[in-house]
Scaffold this motif. Structure first.
Motif, mmCIF file in Angstrom:
data_model
loop_
_atom_site.group_PDB
_atom_site.id
_atom_site.type_symbol
_atom_site.label_atom_id
_atom_site.label_comp_id
_atom_site.label_asym_id
_atom_site.label_seq_id
_atom_site.Cartn_x
_atom_site.Cartn_y
_atom_site.Cartn_z
ATOM 1 N N TYR A 64 0.844 -1.207 0.000
ATOM 2 C CA TYR A 64 0.000 0.000 0.000
ATOM 3 C C TYR A 64 0.874 1.250 0.000
ATOM 4 C CZ TYR A 64 -3.718 3.216 1.536
ATOM 5 O OH TYR A 64 -4.615 4.259 1.630
ATOM 6 N N LYS A 65 1.890 1.242 0.841
ATOM 7 C CA LYS A 65 2.797 2.398 0.927
ATOM 8 C C LYS A 65 3.437 2.685 -0.422
ATOM 9 C CE LYS A 65 7.041 2.004 2.075
ATOM 10 N NZ LYS A 65 8.327 1.725 2.748
ATOM 11 N N THR A 66 3.922 1.635 -1.083
ATOM 12 C CA THR A 66 4.580 1.823 -2.374
ATOM 13 C C THR A 66 3.600 2.315 -3.425
ATOM 14 O OG1 THR A 66 6.197 0.125 -1.876
ATOM 15 C CG2 THR A 66 5.888 0.657 -4.182
ATOM 16 N N TYR A 67 2.399 1.774 -3.413
ATOM 17 C CA TYR A 67 1.365 2.192 -4.359
ATOM 18 C C TYR A 67 1.061 3.684 -4.175
ATOM 19 C CZ TYR A 67 -2.836 1.497 -7.260
ATOM 20 O OH TYR A 67 -3.773 1.548 -8.264
ATOM 21 N N LEU A 68 0.940 4.118 -2.920
ATOM 22 C CA LEU A 68 0.638 5.519 -2.610
ATOM 23 C C LEU A 68 1.745 6.438 -3.101
ATOM 24 C CD1 LEU A 68 -0.985 7.743 -1.240
ATOM 25 C CD2 LEU A 68 0.053 7.078 0.938
ATOM 26 N N ILE A 69 2.989 6.069 -2.861
ATOM 27 C CA ILE A 69 4.104 6.890 -3.323
ATOM 28 C C ILE A 69 4.082 7.003 -4.846
ATOM 29 C CG2 ILE A 69 6.626 6.970 -3.539
ATOM 30 C CD1 ILE A 69 6.821 5.867 -0.734
ATOM 31 N N GLY A 70 3.769 5.904 -5.521
ATOM 32 C CA GLY A 70 3.667 5.944 -6.975
ATOM 33 C C GLY A 70 2.587 6.890 -7.449
ATOM 34 N N MET A 71 1.495 6.959 -6.736
ATOM 35 C CA MET A 71 0.393 7.843 -7.123
ATOM 36 C C MET A 71 0.801 9.311 -7.052
ATOM 37 S SD MET A 71 -2.823 6.010 -5.194
ATOM 38 C CE MET A 71 -4.141 6.891 -5.995
ATOM 39 N N VAL A 72 1.513 9.685 -5.984
ATOM 40 C CA VAL A 72 1.798 11.109 -5.774
ATOM 41 C C VAL A 72 3.037 11.572 -6.532
ATOM 42 C CG1 VAL A 72 0.661 11.126 -3.545
ATOM 43 C CG2 VAL A 72 3.106 10.662 -3.656
ATOM 44 N N ARG A 73 3.774 10.669 -7.146
ATOM 45 C CA ARG A 73 4.897 11.130 -7.977
ATOM 46 C C ARG A 73 4.383 11.993 -9.128
ATOM 47 N NH1 ARG A 73 9.419 8.991 -6.186
ATOM 48 N NH2 ARG A 73 9.521 6.840 -5.433
ATOM 49 N N ASN A 74 3.206 11.672 -9.596
ATOM 50 C CA ASN A 74 2.559 12.515 -10.600
ATOM 51 C C ASN A 74 1.766 13.587 -9.867
ATOM 52 O OD1 ASN A 74 1.035 13.687 -12.597
ATOM 53 N ND2 ASN A 74 0.447 11.777 -13.567
ATOM 54 N N PRO A 75 2.122 14.870 -9.997
ATOM 55 C CA PRO A 75 1.457 15.916 -9.204
ATOM 56 C C PRO A 75 0.026 16.196 -9.614
ATOM 57 C CG PRO A 75 2.987 16.894 -10.774
ATOM 58 C CD PRO A 75 3.220 15.416 -10.835
ATOM 59 N N MET A 76 -0.412 15.646 -10.732
ATOM 60 C CA MET A 76 -1.779 15.898 -11.186
ATOM 61 C C MET A 76 -2.757 15.060 -10.369
ATOM 62 S SD MET A 76 -1.387 16.139 -15.324
ATOM 63 C CE MET A 76 -0.657 14.510 -15.494
ATOM 64 N N ALA A 77 -3.622 15.731 -9.616
ATOM 65 C CA ALA A 77 -4.578 15.032 -8.758
ATOM 66 C C ALA A 77 -5.799 14.611 -9.562
ATOM 67 C CB ALA A 77 -5.002 15.934 -7.604
ATOM 68 N N LYS A 78 -6.339 13.444 -9.227
ATOM 69 C CA LYS A 78 -7.546 12.923 -9.877
ATOM 70 C C LYS A 78 -8.469 12.367 -8.806
ATOM 71 C CE LYS A 78 -4.343 11.072 -13.277
ATOM 72 N NZ LYS A 78 -3.762 9.810 -13.751
ATOM 73 N N THR A 79 -9.753 12.617 -8.947
ATOM 74 C CA THR A 79 -10.693 12.074 -7.973
ATOM 75 C C THR A 79 -10.765 10.557 -8.059
ATOM 76 O OG1 THR A 79 -12.496 12.463 -9.551
ATOM 77 C CG2 THR A 79 -12.111 14.148 -7.888
ATOM 78 N N SER A 80 -10.441 9.999 -9.206
ATOM 79 C CA SER A 80 -10.469 8.542 -9.353
ATOM 80 C C SER A 80 -9.484 7.867 -8.409
ATOM 81 C CB SER A 80 -10.156 8.144 -10.801
ATOM 82 O OG SER A 80 -8.869 8.600 -11.183
ATOM 83 N N GLU A 81 -8.439 8.591 -7.993
ATOM 84 C CA GLU A 81 -7.435 8.015 -7.106
ATOM 85 C C GLU A 81 -7.988 7.771 -5.705
ATOM 86 O OE1 GLU A 81 -3.345 9.754 -9.079
ATOM 87 O OE2 GLU A 81 -4.576 11.081 -7.842
ATOM 88 N N LEU A 82 -9.029 8.509 -5.325
ATOM 89 C CA LEU A 82 -9.668 8.259 -4.034
ATOM 90 C C LEU A 82 -10.285 6.866 -4.027
ATOM 91 C CD1 LEU A 82 -11.434 11.717 -3.515
ATOM 92 C CD2 LEU A 82 -9.289 10.944 -2.506
#
Length: 498
Positions: free
Chosen positions: A192-210
């Motif tokens: 989970y931690k690694t997945y989360l870090i991968g998500m935020v490397r891209n600064p573009m936020a998306k509601t789908s990520e919630l």
């Protein structure tokens, strides 16, 4: 057969690489996931001049979590020793070997230490049994080492959209590798931690990520406590990585990509904790850990940044409401669900609703474009098109505005374009260029063009009358100061006649 089992145990105990932190007994601790960057640095920096709003995406494809897991799996394969690689391919077979290694080796110990004395046989069996125990311990560690990337691979192969399917795949990994519940939970936390870090490397936020994080929590079987620990560990690691390449003053720039990634992390964390049903006390504790990890932010500062990420999403939802109003595709319930998803409080929502209503008024009057920018127009020609009031009434209902708020916004904008015509008509009547009837007809026509109600007209006309009579009354006051009674009388009559 017994000899082969014992030999297998001894072989396992002595095989594999002795690098990567192996201790004196040749046993390495279970590996932890080390995150790696997948977004080229130049690609991120090139976006540093773009605004925060332009980088917000309400909908979109998958995040970088899957890519981060893929990179971890690849890195693990390169670093794995032969035992770990074989475990990955046939985990059940090697688990059986671990189970039978000790009893089989103990029997062999007794056979290869022949003696008429029972004690000697027991000692021989014990010695080889201890050797097998060392082998089993090594095998168990290698099993854990192989199980971690196997969990990640299950997520990569099945994604997180189908919760039931991926949950089954993750449970299969647990069963095949025979990992204990607590150890498996820690592995899932690291994934989970690694997945989360991968998500935020891209600064573009998306509601789908919630939704991604919510599903990821479910498929990994994590409780709120483990999710909190995963977010805290990810925050510390991610900030450590960023601090190595980005100066602190650059992180104060809201448009810098790394600052945007931090704000995105705060947003995803706040939403995860709230949607996880944390108590208020637990929420404050978890969000304070995240805030502290990012340069010692206070909770209030962190929540302000969260709001700066969330509000553009809701603004876009409101803009979509205006666009799709006539189709009936948007309702007040849908907006309420959007607020719940994004964490928009009622005060902020109310202000944004009023602003949206005001933007629609300006658009209908033709004084502002779709982007909200005002257009240079002739104020005397501005008027509402046919059906405008019905549309505004529908929007008012969807936004949940009171009649008082809606009427105020309509009157505020309409008055700007009413006063000029009304004042001009009044002055023409005073000067005699128009009859009182003609002046009133011009005022009434303008009132209808701008859909002004009688109640709002009273105070407005009183103000206009005061402006129109300003000059005659000023002249009257001037003569009064010099005690010119005749002129004062005449000017008062002119004012009354007007």
């Amino acid at each position: 057969m017994y000899f082969k089992s014992a030999a297998l145990a001894i072989l396992l105990a002595s095989s594999g690489s002795n690098n990567n932190g192996v201790d004196a007994f040749g046993i390495a601790p279970p590996s932890k996931i080390q995150s790696t960057s997948f977004v080229p640095r130049t690609a991120i920096v090139s976006r540093s001049t773009q605004s925060n709003n332009n980088n917000m995406q309400m909908f979109g494809g998958g995040s970088g979590g899957i890519i981060e897991l893929q990179q971890f799996i690849t890195a693990t394969e390169k670093q794995s020793n032969p035992v770990t690689k074989n475990l990955t391919k046939k985990p059940k077979l090697w688990k059986v070997a671990s189970t039978v290694a000790i009893p089989a080796a103990a029997v062999v110990g007794g056979l290869v230490t022949p003696s008429r004395r029972l004690a000697v046989d027991v000692i021989g069996g014990a010695v080889t049994g201890v050797g097998a125990l060392v082998g089993k311990s090594r095998l168990d560690i290698e099993t854990e080492r192989a199980a971690l990337p196997a969990i990640a691979q299950a997520i990569v192969d099945h994604g997180v959209d189908d919760v039931d399917e991926t949950t089954e795949a993750v449970e299969t990994v647990k069963d095949e590798f025979g990992v204990q519940d607590d150890d498996f939970a820690d592995m899932c936390k690291d994934v989970y931690k690694t997945y989360l870090i991968g998500m935020v490397r891209n600064p573009m936020a998306k509601t789908s990520e919630l939704g991604e994080l919510k599903n990821l929590k479910l498929v990994l079987g994590l409780d709120n406590l483990l999710v909190g620990e995963a977010h805290a560990a990810a925050a510390e690691e991610f900030y450590r990585q960023i601090s190595k390449v980005t100066a602190e003053e650059e992180l104060d720039d809201a448009d810098h990509p790394d600052r945007m990634s931090i704000d995105k992390f705060l947003f995803l964390s706040e939403r995860s904790f709230k949607q996880g049903g944390e108590t208020e006390e637990a929420f404050k504790y978890e969000i304070s850990r995240i805030a502290k990890a990012f340069g010692g932010l206070s909770v209030s500062e962190a929540l302000e940044r969260v709001a700066e990420v969330a509000e553009p999403f809701y603004r876009r939802a409101l803009a979509s409401t205006r666009t799709k109003l006539e189709t009936g595709a948007v309702s007040s319930d849908m907006l309420a669900r959007a607020r719940g998803t994004l964490g928009i409080d009622e005060t902020t929502a109310s202000d944004l609703h009023v602003q949206t209503f005001s933007d629609e008024i300006k658009s209908l009057l033709g004084v502002a474009g779709e982007d909200g920018e005002e257009i240079d127009v002739d104020s005397a020609e501005v008027k509402f098109p046919e059906g405008a009031m019905e549309r505004l009434a529908q929007l008012q209902e969807v936004l949940g505005l009171s009649d008082e708020d809606a009427n105020y916004e309509i009157a505020s904008e309409a008055n700007r374009h009413f006063e000029g015509v009304a004042l001009e008509a009044m002055m023409d009547a005073i000067s005699g260029e128009k009859s009182p009837e003609e002046a009133w007809e011009a005022i009434a026509t303008r009132r209808d063009d701008l859909c002004l109600k009688e109640d709002s007209m009273k105070s407005l006309l009183a103000s206009i009358v005061m402006q129109a009579l300003g000059k005659p009354l000023e002249e009257t006051l001037t003569y009064a100061k010099v005690n010119n009674e005749q002129q004062v009388y005449e000017k008062l009559l002119d004012a009354i006649e007007a």
